[in-house]
Design a protein around this motif. Sequence first.
Motif, short mmCIF file in Angstrom:
data_model
loop_
_atom_site.label_atom_id
_atom_site.label_comp_id
_atom_site.label_asym_id
_atom_site.label_seq_id
_atom_site.Cartn_x
_atom_site.Cartn_y
_atom_site.Cartn_z
N UNK A 29 39.63 -33.13 -33.57
CA UNK A 29 39.78 -32.35 -32.34
C UNK A 29 41.21 -31.84 -32.21
N UNK A 30 42.17 -32.73 -32.48
CA UNK A 30 43.58 -32.31 -32.45
C UNK A 30 43.84 -31.22 -33.49
N UNK A 31 43.22 -31.34 -34.66
CA UNK A 31 43.40 -30.33 -35.70
C UNK A 31 42.82 -28.99 -35.26
N UNK A 32 41.72 -29.03 -34.51
CA UNK A 32 41.14 -27.78 -33.98
C UNK A 32 42.09 -27.14 -32.98
N UNK A 33 42.69 -27.96 -32.11
CA UNK A 33 43.69 -27.42 -31.17
C UNK A 33 44.82 -26.72 -31.94
N UNK A 34 45.26 -27.37 -33.01
CA UNK A 34 46.36 -26.81 -33.80
C UNK A 34 45.94 -25.51 -34.46
N UNK A 35 44.74 -25.49 -35.03
CA UNK A 35 44.26 -24.30 -35.73
C UNK A 35 44.13 -23.11 -34.78
N UNK A 36 43.54 -23.34 -33.61
CA UNK A 36 43.29 -22.23 -32.68
C UNK A 36 44.57 -21.75 -32.01
#
Length: 283
Positions: free
Chosen positions: A206-213
């Motif tokens: 989930x944190x990685x998704x925040x970073x990607x977006x």
Amino acid sequence: MTTYAVTGATGQLGALTVRALLARGVAAADVVALVRDEAKARDLREAGVTVRVAHYDDPQSLIDGLAGVDRLLLVSGNEMGRRIPQHTNVIDAAQKAGVSLVGYTSILAADRSGLGLATEHLATENLLADRGVDTVLLRNGWYSENFTRDLPNVIERGVLIGAADDGRLAPAARADYADAAAAALIDGTPRVYELAGDEHLSYSEIAATFAEVSGTPVRYENLAEQDYVTALENAGIPTPFAAMLADSDTGVSHGDLDTASTDLADLIGRTPTSFTDVVRDAL
């Protein structure tokens, strides 16, 4: 014609469910929106929906509000610790008004969940069963939007904190849960639905998704449950709500918010909204 009612119809889930009923072809004249504050329901009235004022703590208002209703969606109350008497009032009123089917927004795997949140949901499920009410149990998993409420601050800090360890959960968009509720009410078959998204995410992902977006580095920091409660309190979150969030995170670590069920996709007839899309919309 079948008449549908939705409680909490100006709330986030309730309002979306009313809209989903209309989108699925139910005539506005056949939808009753039960609300606490009529002024907040102006858009529903303008759409042709019947608006009635009813309070979970006012049995007579519920009986009056449910007059002529065939199928009801009882959106669970948001006052933890008061849900059982409030839900009892709604169920009593539904029976007195002659409602033939009640849909209830419960929690994923309520009958075996270790979450503290499950207690009042399971009690409501049992009450419906004891009363012999034809029931559609909509056991909702975690909302994807639960992770985006504080998203700007999380991105600014670059850290998502929690107490879920390496556990996984299957979140879904609130609008998808609402669409599923509408579909289940229209179908009208009493049964239990275990509803969740089709992605099984860890908090690190989930944190990685925040970073990607966002294009900003974000990592996940795991805390002990009590440390997480303290961190939430320090952020201004009231202790009971902080404790509930931390308990739910611990539940994630035990798999209480994950499932292999495809009921959500089956009900809405499409792939659930991706977590990435919810984050993108939030930003």
